[in-house]
Design an enzyme around this catalytic site. Structure first.
Site, PDB file in Angstrom:
ATOM      1  N   ASP A  37       0.856  -1.188   0.000  1.00  0.00           N
ATOM      2  CA  ASP A  37       0.000   0.000   0.000  1.00  0.00           C
ATOM      3  C   ASP A  37       0.891   1.236   0.000  1.00  0.00           C
ATOM      4  OD1 ASP A  37      -3.270   0.196   0.925  1.00  0.00           O
ATOM      5  OD2 ASP A  37      -2.102   2.067   0.984  1.00  0.00           O
ATOM      6  N   ASN A  87      -5.360  -4.572  -6.777  1.00  0.00           N
ATOM      7  CA  ASN A  87      -6.633  -4.059  -6.247  1.00  0.00           C
ATOM      8  C   ASN A  87      -6.630  -2.566  -5.942  1.00  0.00           C
ATOM      9  OD1 ASN A  87      -9.148  -4.294  -4.310  1.00  0.00           O
ATOM     10  ND2 ASN A  87      -7.460  -3.523  -3.024  1.00  0.00           N
ATOM     11  N   TYR A 156     -13.144   7.323 -13.755  1.00  0.00           N
ATOM     12  CA  TYR A 156     -13.152   6.082 -12.979  1.00  0.00           C
ATOM     13  C   TYR A 156     -13.725   4.938 -13.820  1.00  0.00           C
ATOM     14  CZ  TYR A 156     -14.162   2.796  -9.169  1.00  0.00           C
ATOM     15  OH  TYR A 156     -14.212   1.675  -8.360  1.00  0.00           O
ATOM     16  N   LYS A 160     -11.818   1.487 -15.208  1.00  0.00           N
ATOM     17  CA  LYS A 160     -12.245   0.119 -14.873  1.00  0.00           C
ATOM     18  C   LYS A 160     -12.530  -0.691 -16.136  1.00  0.00           C
ATOM     19  CE  LYS A 160     -11.701   0.274 -10.515  1.00  0.00           C
ATOM     20  NZ  LYS A 160     -10.798  -0.655  -9.825  1.00  0.00           N
TER      21      LYS A 160
END
Ligand code: NAD
Length: 251
Positions: A37, A87, A156, A160
């Site tokens: 992260d 992710n 966004y 995706k």
């Protein structure tokens, strides 16, 4: 019975939300997990809460040298992953917009992290897996990349849709190398990412009304499909999208 014994997984965005939940579940299934992260404190705290089976690494997925270093360091320590969950992502609420109102800078910042960052994670995951015995790469997609659900979030939604395309292309290119690539599509899932919606009762009710099962998703809802895709039960599954979305994309 533990389903991921002997596996090592690297999960980006594992400092919070869906990534954290998946990493914790992988550890409960006996995998070793690398909590990757950009938020160093969050990564360290999740790794500490899991214990010996976890380690933290600070990574900015939009920076190739940072991504490459994470994989190099893991390999040097005998933790080269055979499962990678790409992710990490952002949704720039209040900035992302309908196309005519969308600033180029907001578009670029979203694409840089969500699509380019996912590509960089996949690129270095493939390199690591080519150097060993293959593996499973799992991406996090979105209903906004499949339907008009994200009409107010052009950048966004496009990022995706790009991830969905990347899945198929990379899966086909490396299928014979024992590398599987799939995307999980969660519905609206209540994490910090979407607090702008969950903190506003009207917006929340509107989005939940578009989920046929009648409730919001939780990070735990996507753990099972991630375990399946990471495991040998999914040996013949590649290049596919797996929606676990309460029926949201069936409408
Ligand atoms: N929450 C939803 O409704 C929902 C629905 C569908 C898909 N998704 C996707 O699921 C994924 C996880 O979302 P979430 O809801 O758990 O979000 P979250 O905000 O709870 O967690 C995202 C994590 O990613 C990290 N991160 C952000 N940018 C990064 C970068 N450049 N490098 C490394 N780490 C970075 C953050 O620090 C954070 O820990 C995202 O790709 C998101 O688009 C979320």
């Amino acid at each position: 019975m533990a389903r991921l014994e002997g596996r090592t997984a690297l999960v980006t965005g594992a400092g919070a939300g869906i990534g954290r939940s998946v990493a914790e579940r992988f550890a409960r299934e006996d995998a070793r997990v690398i909590i990757a992260d950009r938020d160093a404190d969050a990564a360290a705290s999740v790794a500490a809460s899991i214990g010996e089976r976890a380690r933290a690494v600070v990574v900015d997925i939009s920076d190739e040298s940072s991504v490459e270093a994470a994989f190099t360091e893991a390999a040097a320590d005998g933790w080269s992953p055979d499962v990678v969950v790409a992710n990490a992502g952002v949704q720039l609420f209040g900035q992302d917009a309908k196309a005519a109102d969308l600033d180029l800078d907001v578009w670029r910042r979203t694409i840089d992290i969500n699509l380019t960052g996912t590509f960089l994670t996949v690129k270095h995951a493939v390199r690591a897996m080519l150097a060993s015995d293959g593996g499973s790469i799992i991406l996090t997609g979105s209903p906004t990349g499949l339907t008009g659900e994200g009409q107010d979030f052009t950048a966004y939604s496009a990022s995706k849709a790009g991830i969905h395309g990347l899945t198929r292309t990379v899966a086909a290119a490396y299928a014979r190398d024992g590398i599987r690539v799939n995307t999980v599509v969660p519905a609206y899932t209540e994490t910090g990412l979407v607090s702008t919606i969950s903190d506003d009762p009207e917006s929340r009710a509107a989005i939940v009304s578009r989920i046929p099962v009648g409730r919001a998703g939780t990070p735990a809802d996507v753990e099972g499909i991630m375990v399946f895709l990471a495991s040998s039960d999914a040996d013949f599954a590649t290049g596919a999208l797996f929606a676990v979305d309460g029926g949201m994309t069936s409408l």
